[in-house]
Design an enzyme around this catalytic site. Structure first.
Site, PDB file in Angstrom:
ATOM      1  N   ASP A 183      -8.864 -26.801 -50.805  1.00 36.59           N
ATOM      2  CA  ASP A 183      -9.476 -28.131 -50.832  1.00 36.59           C
ATOM      3  C   ASP A 183      -9.057 -29.035 -49.676  1.00 36.59           C
ATOM      4  O   ASP A 183      -7.871 -29.115 -49.339  1.00 36.59           O
ATOM      5  CB  ASP A 183      -9.087 -28.879 -52.114  1.00 36.59           C
ATOM      6  CG  ASP A 183      -9.347 -28.104 -53.373  1.00 36.59           C
ATOM      7  OD1 ASP A 183      -9.961 -27.028 -53.301  1.00 36.59           O
ATOM      8  OD2 ASP A 183      -8.936 -28.582 -54.442  1.00 36.59           O
TER       9      ASP A 183
ATOM     10  N   GLU B  28     -13.157 -30.806 -61.719  1.00 37.85           N
ATOM     11  CA  GLU B  28     -12.110 -31.061 -60.736  1.00 37.85           C
ATOM     12  C   GLU B  28     -12.637 -31.983 -59.631  1.00 37.85           C
ATOM     13  O   GLU B  28     -13.839 -32.226 -59.520  1.00 37.85           O
ATOM     14  CB  GLU B  28     -11.634 -29.750 -60.102  1.00 37.85           C
ATOM     15  CG  GLU B  28     -11.056 -28.747 -61.077  1.00 37.85           C
ATOM     16  CD  GLU B  28     -10.610 -27.466 -60.397  1.00 37.85           C
ATOM     17  OE1 GLU B  28      -9.439 -27.098 -60.592  1.00 37.85           O
ATOM     18  OE2 GLU B  28     -11.413 -26.832 -59.689  1.00 37.85           O
TER      19      GLU B  28
END
Length: 507
Positions: free
Chosen positions: A49, A227
């Site tokens: 990420d 998320e």
């Protein structure tokens, strides 16, 4: 125990330094077969990420989930790179490392302009990171929200001595998206309760003490955990109005398989986010397999459109990517706006790429060759096509790497789909890899296509950027022969442009 921990930290620091020296020698050319040439990738090791995207004092900062010790997930720390133009990146040492068994998960960085936190002791303003700490404790696995701050433009970071600042005593509670709310004059945090399919909203005046405001969800798609929430305001295409949008990662269970990201247009009154029921208000930021946990920039100059960057991979096969000495890369930055038309509202994404355009290519020579081996172009390149209103039901372009391997990108008006088909593209790294990814199209919007083709990816933006589709491609050749299909399509209605793209690594 203290001596052991100090010793472990010294060892970790030495290993990180050695990796940095290795990177300068082994990977300095960025010329490996699948190394992206217009997308950011770390010199070596694992990344996932993007984190803490922030613009500060002339620099775009890109932090990212990073393993300093290998090319598999683990030892999560924040890697760091900076850019002046969102394209040419300079990688810096690890910013916030794992320590004492607490990994540094996804989060935000904000510019604390008024020193609300009290951290900016040597400057009028400073950078503050809000991140999830992930640790196994005597009470079990815990995820908490924590702070770190930098007084030197993000080069070094100090963790807040009273961390954590938000602890619900949960094993899954992560990925704070934090921004300053001008209207309410306080900070807002959007943070995920993954298994409950909820995004919680909190407020704070000092980044240390947080008050819960509301919950959003469950809503939309709940097939996997939620998320990487990102709540932001997006301008219209003409800049005359704006809408709130909440973006949420889903893993697994995305329509294309594995991980993906949905968005909700709506309203935010400073406390509650209410999703809109307007047509198009719920969609996917990317309909490909390989764009996840995208987040937007904080601190952008006044008038600059929001910018989004995502991780170009999928948890189904991220650990199997055939790259070395790195594993993982980022999407192109995309500037965001929205459009409203007869089909409803739609998120529009425009990749930042124009500064890399080099030689302009002749479309007639590039597209109309009947010889698969002829008229090749090396990656990376950019291609724009508008097909008009062809009589054929299925049309598009085929990218050949050789006579046995190709990728199709096209429109199917009968099925009302835009698609990328990589089933014949090249290396098959996992059973979930050879797929045809699809997105719904509206016949009222143009059959326009923008392609960015790099050494290991295709990023497509269709129908004037209202559809984004990103797919990794591990082809047999770094060059393409491009053919329009079907044979006999009316070339007179086909207009467009094409460019070679300059590598971001060649200074």
């Amino acid at each position: 125990m203290v001596k052991v921990r100090v010793y472990e930290w010294i060892v970790c620091t030495v290993i990180v330094a050695l990796h940095g020296l290795q990177a300068k020698g082994q990977a300095s050319t960025y010329a490996q077969p699948y190394r992206p040439q217009v997308h950011f990738s770390p010199r070596l090791n694992w990344t996932n990420d993007p984190n803490g995207l922030v613009y500060f004092r002339g620099e775009y900062h890109l932090f990212f989930q990073y393993n300093p010790f290998g090319d598999q997930w683990g030892h999560m720390s924040w890697g760091h790179a900076v850019s002046r133009d969102l394209l040419h990146w300079h990688e810096l040492p690890v910013a916030i490392p794992e320590k004492d068994g607490t990994m540094i998960f996804t989060g935000s960085v904000v510019v604390d302009r008024a020193n609300s936190s009290g951290f900016c002791t040597t400057a009028k303003e400073c950078l503050v990171a809000v991140y999830t700490g992930d640790a196994n404790t005597p009470q079990g696995h815990r995820e908490t929200q924590n702070l770190a701050y930098s007084l030197d433009n993000g080069r070094t970071w100090t963790k807040y001595e009273k961390n954590p600042v938000l602890d619900l005593h949960l094993s899954d509670f992560r990925d704070p998206g934090v921004f300053w709310d001008d209207a309410a004059h306080h900070w807002i945090m959007a943070v995920s309760l993954p298994k409950e399919h909820k995004v919680q909203l909190y407020s704070s005046t000092n980044l240390k003490d947080w008050t819960q405001l509301s919950d959003f969800g469950p809503a939309g798609d709940v097939a996997g955990v939620w998320e990487c929430p990102n709540l932001l305001r997006i301008p219209s295409e003409n800049g005359k109005e704006s809408l709130w949008v909440l973006k949420i990662g889903l893993n697994p269970g995305a329509p294309q398989g594995g991980s993906g990201e949905q968005y909700f247009f709506g309203s935010f009154d400073g406390k509650n986010f209410i999703a809109s029921t307007e047509p198009g208000a719920h969609g996917w930021t990317n309909y490909g397999k390989d764009d996840y946990c995208a987040i937007s920039y904080n601190g952008l100059p006044q008038g600059e459109r929001p910018v989004l960057i995502g991780w170009m991979s999928n948890w189904q096969y991220a650990a199997k990517l055939p790259t070395a000495p790195w594993r993982g890369q980022m999407s192109l930055p995309r500037r965001l706006s929205f459009v409203k038309d007869s089909g409803g509202v739609a998120l529009k994404q425009e990749p930042v790429i124009a500064p890399l355009r080099g030689t302009t290519l002749r479309l007639d020579e590039l597209l109309m060759s009947k010889d698969v081996g002829g008229s090749q172009i090396g990656t990376p390149y950019e291609l724009h096509l508008n097909f008009g209103r062809p009589a054929q039901q299925v049309f598009g372009v085929r990218l050949y790497s050789d006579k046995q391997h190709w990728t199709d990108i096209g429109f199917d008006t009968g099925k009302k789909q835009f698609y990328i088909d990589r089933t014949q593209s090249g290396q098959i790294i996992d059973k979930a890899f050879p797929v045809r990814t699809v997105a719904p199209i509206l016949t009222s919007r143009p059959y326009a296509l923008m392609l960015i083709v790099d050494r290991s990816s295709v990023e497509a933006f269709a129908q004037d950027g209202t559809i984004a589709m990103t797919d990794l491609i591990y082809s047999t050749s770094p060059a393409s022969s491009i053919q329009v299909f079907p044979v006999g399509i009316d070339a007179a209605t086909l207009v467009g442009q094409a460019w070679e793209l300059k590598s971001i690594w060649k200074r």
